[in-house]
Write a protein that holds these residues in place. Structure first.
Motif, PDB file in Angstrom:
ATOM      1  N   VAL A 230      15.155  -0.594  29.584  1.00 31.59           N
ATOM      2  CA  VAL A 230      15.020  -0.918  28.032  1.00 31.59           C
ATOM      3  C   VAL A 230      14.341  -2.008  27.883  1.00 31.59           C
ATOM      4  CG1 VAL A 230      15.992  -2.011  26.171  1.00 31.59           C
ATOM      5  CG2 VAL A 230      17.364   0.157  27.536  1.00 31.59           C
ATOM      6  N   THR A 231      14.252  -2.904  28.879  1.00 31.39           N
ATOM      7  CA  THR A 231      13.022  -4.310  28.888  1.00 31.39           C
ATOM      8  C   THR A 231      12.192  -3.813  29.786  1.00 31.39           C
ATOM      9  OG1 THR A 231      14.194  -4.953  31.285  1.00 31.39           O
ATOM     10  CG2 THR A 231      15.581  -6.304  29.585  1.00 31.39           C
ATOM     11  N   ASP A 232      11.673  -3.038  30.529  1.00 31.92           N
ATOM     12  CA  ASP A 232      10.513  -2.489  30.311  1.00 31.92           C
ATOM     13  C   ASP A 232       9.870  -2.034  29.623  1.00 31.92           C
ATOM     14  OD1 ASP A 232      10.400  -3.216  33.230  1.00 31.92           O
ATOM     15  OD2 ASP A 232      11.088  -0.864  34.549  1.00 31.92           O
ATOM     16  N   LEU A 233      10.860  -0.857  29.069  1.00 27.72           N
ATOM     17  CA  LEU A 233      10.020  -0.531  27.861  1.00 27.72           C
ATOM     18  C   LEU A 233       9.429  -1.143  26.477  1.00 27.72           C
ATOM     19  CD1 LEU A 233       9.494   2.445  25.697  1.00 27.72           C
ATOM     20  CD2 LEU A 233      11.498   2.201  25.394  1.00 27.72           C
ATOM     21  N   ALA A 234      10.451  -1.663  26.335  1.00 29.58           N
ATOM     22  CA  ALA A 234      10.373  -2.971  25.260  1.00 29.58           C
ATOM     23  C   ALA A 234       9.107  -3.541  25.493  1.00 29.58           C
ATOM     24  CB  ALA A 234      11.339  -3.560  25.133  1.00 29.58           C
ATOM     25  N   GLY A 235       8.734  -4.258  26.968  1.00 29.45           N
ATOM     26  CA  GLY A 235       7.802  -5.014  26.809  1.00 29.45           C
ATOM     27  C   GLY A 235       6.559  -4.547  27.475  1.00 29.45           C
ATOM     28  N   PHE A 236       6.532  -2.826  27.706  1.00 28.04           N
ATOM     29  CA  PHE A 236       5.013  -2.553  27.395  1.00 28.04           C
ATOM     30  C   PHE A 236       4.982  -2.014  25.731  1.00 28.04           C
ATOM     31  CE2 PHE A 236       2.203   2.160  28.062  1.00 28.04           C
ATOM     32  CZ  PHE A 236       1.415   0.935  28.642  1.00 28.04           C
ATOM     33  N   ALA A 237       5.915  -2.213  24.719  1.00 29.19           N
ATOM     34  CA  ALA A 237       6.174  -1.534  23.513  1.00 29.19           C
ATOM     35  C   ALA A 237       5.601  -2.831  22.840  1.00 29.19           C
ATOM     36  CB  ALA A 237       7.404  -1.126  22.947  1.00 29.19           C
ATOM     37  N   ALA A 238       6.265  -4.309  23.112  1.00 33.04           N
ATOM     38  CA  ALA A 238       5.290  -5.547  22.702  1.00 33.04           C
ATOM     39  C   ALA A 238       3.710  -5.806  23.259  1.00 33.04           C
ATOM     40  CB  ALA A 238       6.009  -6.395  23.572  1.00 33.04           C
ATOM     41  N   ALA A 239       3.671  -5.725  24.643  1.00 36.76           N
ATOM     42  CA  ALA A 239       2.052  -5.259  24.613  1.00 36.76           C
ATOM     43  C   ALA A 239       0.953  -4.404  24.371  1.00 36.76           C
ATOM     44  CB  ALA A 239       2.332  -4.685  26.116  1.00 36.76           C
ATOM     45  N   SER A 240       1.645  -2.915  23.438  1.00 38.33           N
ATOM     46  CA  SER A 240       1.124  -2.142  23.088  1.00 38.33           C
ATOM     47  C   SER A 240       0.839  -2.434  21.953  1.00 38.33           C
ATOM     48  CB  SER A 240       0.880  -1.119  23.270  1.00 38.33           C
ATOM     49  OG  SER A 240       1.551  -0.531  24.529  1.00 38.33           O
ATOM     50  N   TYR A 241       1.510  -2.955  20.862  1.00 42.72           N
ATOM     51  CA  TYR A 241       1.743  -2.905  19.938  1.00 42.72           C
ATOM     52  C   TYR A 241       0.524  -3.858  19.083  1.00 42.72           C
ATOM     53  CZ  TYR A 241       3.187  -3.291  14.628  1.00 42.72           C
ATOM     54  OH  TYR A 241       3.167  -3.229  13.218  1.00 42.72           O
ATOM     55  N   LEU A 242      -0.603  -3.943  18.071  1.00 45.37           N
ATOM     56  CA  LEU A 242      -1.101  -4.691  17.238  1.00 45.37           C
ATOM     57  C   LEU A 242      -2.106  -5.950  18.713  1.00 45.37           C
ATOM     58  CD1 LEU A 242       0.543  -5.887  14.694  1.00 45.37           C
ATOM     59  CD2 LEU A 242      -0.584  -4.092  14.163  1.00 45.37           C
ATOM     60  N   ARG A 243      -1.971  -5.190  20.055  1.00 45.09           N
ATOM     61  CA  ARG A 243      -2.863  -5.018  21.023  1.00 45.09           C
ATOM     62  C   ARG A 243      -1.897  -6.864  21.711  1.00 45.09           C
ATOM     63  NH1 ARG A 243      -7.784  -3.338  18.241  1.00 45.09           N
ATOM     64  NH2 ARG A 243      -8.451  -1.659  18.759  1.00 45.09           N
ATOM     65  N   GLY A 244      -0.741  -6.849  21.515  1.00 42.42           N
ATOM     66  CA  GLY A 244       0.271  -7.823  22.287  1.00 42.42           C
ATOM     67  C   GLY A 244       0.808  -8.326  21.242  1.00 42.42           C
ATOM     68  N   VAL A 245       2.174  -8.284  20.947  1.00 37.04           N
ATOM     69  CA  VAL A 245       2.794  -9.563  19.863  1.00 37.04           C
ATOM     70  C   VAL A 245       4.062 -10.145  21.085  1.00 37.04           C
ATOM     71  CG1 VAL A 245       3.199  -8.161  18.414  1.00 37.04           C
ATOM     72  CG2 VAL A 245       4.612  -7.401  19.255  1.00 37.04           C
ATOM     73  N   ALA A 246       4.794 -10.889  20.591  1.00 39.25           N
ATOM     74  CA  ALA A 246       5.816 -12.061  21.239  1.00 39.25           C
ATOM     75  C   ALA A 246       6.610 -11.426  21.945  1.00 39.25           C
ATOM     76  CB  ALA A 246       5.755 -13.203  20.694  1.00 39.25           C
ATOM     77  N   PHE A 247       7.706 -11.195  23.326  1.00 35.32           N
ATOM     78  CA  PHE A 247       8.559 -10.912  23.855  1.00 35.32           C
ATOM     79  C   PHE A 247       9.833 -11.721  24.226  1.00 35.32           C
ATOM     80  CE2 PHE A 247       9.634  -8.211  27.982  1.00 35.32           C
ATOM     81  CZ  PHE A 247      10.287  -7.702  27.256  1.00 35.32           C
ATOM     82  N   TYR A 248      10.240 -11.130  24.152  1.00 33.65           N
ATOM     83  CA  TYR A 248      11.688 -11.711  24.503  1.00 33.65           C
ATOM     84  C   TYR A 248      12.692 -10.817  25.375  1.00 33.65           C
ATOM     85  CZ  TYR A 248      10.139 -15.723  21.575  1.00 33.65           C
ATOM     86  OH  TYR A 248       9.465 -16.564  21.268  1.00 33.65           O
TER      87      TYR A 248
END
Length: 352
Positions: A97-115
């Motif tokens: 899940v953290t792999d998926l969430a991190g990739f979503a964060a990296a992709s959405y709007l070309r990158g938003v903060a990720f925790y």
């Protein structure tokens, strides 16, 4: 509570201790919380109360979430609620899940903060730290992704008490691997009765295992050099996962893969560490090894992410804490594969 600093161009801290999920704060950001469907509801509620997410996205557990289809659904949810560029994605759950969430964060709007809030031992020691994010393809594991470091990682050791013993032992593979490649004191500590949920050796052993990865990724975030050493045992492991469609879970596959890498290390002139890797397998007690031949696994090993234009490379050991990256002749790979199969099956025979 232990705090581990991860350096580099985007430094952050990893906190390890009890009760951290109820204490995490992300000030001044709208938050999207992503978690697996099988996470205990009280953990989800505790995080919702402190983070007040604008959207909570529930995804399938384990590697079932690491698909392009699930990723598309997550990104659509973020867009539907109009998560802003200064918003944040929080991944809570196991390493998948953290792999998926991190990739979503990296992709959405070309990158938003990720925790990240890893809730499994595997996630804490490995997946949630280091900034590797991504999803799988039918052709192999982690073939699509991005390097996207988190802003913070909270490892709440209370969550480990909810894990089945098999899942805890599965996660211990990555900690033991860190002992083989860097900090040999971890080897006996991981196999100690004190290393268990609530045990007196849990927090320090866990933090020291995370420290190994933190130091490596600080020096080499994007795997241009020594970060590849963290993949000890993973060439065969990822192939086992892919060919069985994840019926062999990651931590058990790594346990098997470490023994194969130890066999190759010895065959290539390194120290014979196979008793160490067999000791871990006896402790871990993974499910029986599937009946697979070398030719079943080789196509997946050939697509390993450490491969380059000249072919597959393996992480091997000259000795404890002395890893290196090399190519191995195919005839050696085949011969040691057969020996590896015989040894692990003999080691894991039921006690009479």
């Amino acid at each position: 509570m232990r705090r581990i600093e991860v350096g580099g161009s985007q430094p952050y801290a990893v906190e390890v201790g009890a009760g951290l999920l109820g204490q995490a704060r992300i000030n001044g950001r709208q938050v999207a919380l992503i978690h697996p469907a099988d996470l205990p509801p009280d953990f989800v509620q505790a995080v919702q109360e402190v983070l007040a997410p604008v959207v909570t996205v529930e995804v399938p557990p384990r590697d079932d979430c690491k698909t392009l289809t699930v990723l598309e659904g997550v990104l659509s949810r973020l867009a539907t609620v109009n998560l802003p560029r200064d918003g944040a994605v929080v991944g809570m759950g196991g390493g998948a899940v953290t792999d998926l969430a991190g990739f979503a964060a990296a992709s959405y709007l070309r990158g938003v903060a990720f925790y990240t809030m890893p809730t499994t031992l595997l996630g804490m020691v490995d997946a949630a730290v280091g900034g590797k994010t991504g999803v799988n393809l039918p052709e192999g594991k982690n073939l699509v992704g991005a390097f996207w470091p988190p802003r913070a990682v909270w490892c709440d050791t209370d969550t480990l008490a909810t894990l089945p013993p098999t899942v805890f032992r599965e996660g211990a593979a990555e900690a033991y691997k860190h002992g083989l490649i860097a900090d040999s004191t971890l080897l006996d500590r991981v196999l100690s009765p004190d290393f268990r949920p609530g045990g007196p050796g849990l927090e320090d052993t866990l933090a020291d295992a995370i420290q190994v990865k933190a130091e490596v990724v600080t020096r080499d975030l994007t795997e241009q050099g020594e970060r590849a050493f963290l993949n000890f045992g993973h060439t065969l492991a990822h192939a086992l996962e892919a060919v069985t469609h994840h019926a062999v879970p990651h931590g058990e596959a790594v346990g098997y893969g470490m023994h194969y890498a130890a066999r190759l290390s010895s065959a290539q002139g390194g120290a014979d560490l196979t008793e160490r890797t067999l000791a871990f397998l006896r402790w871990q007690r993974p499910q029986p090894l599937p009946h697979l031949g070398f030719d079943d696994l080789w196509p997946y090993m050939a697509r390993d992410k450490k491969a380059d234009s000249e072919g597959v490379r393996f992480v091997l050991l000259h000795d404890l804490a002395r890893p290196y990256l090399t190519r191995v002749p195919e005839d050696v790979l085949r011969e040691e594969f057969n020996r590896w199969q015989d040894e692990v099956r003999a080691a894991l025979l039921p006690v009479q």
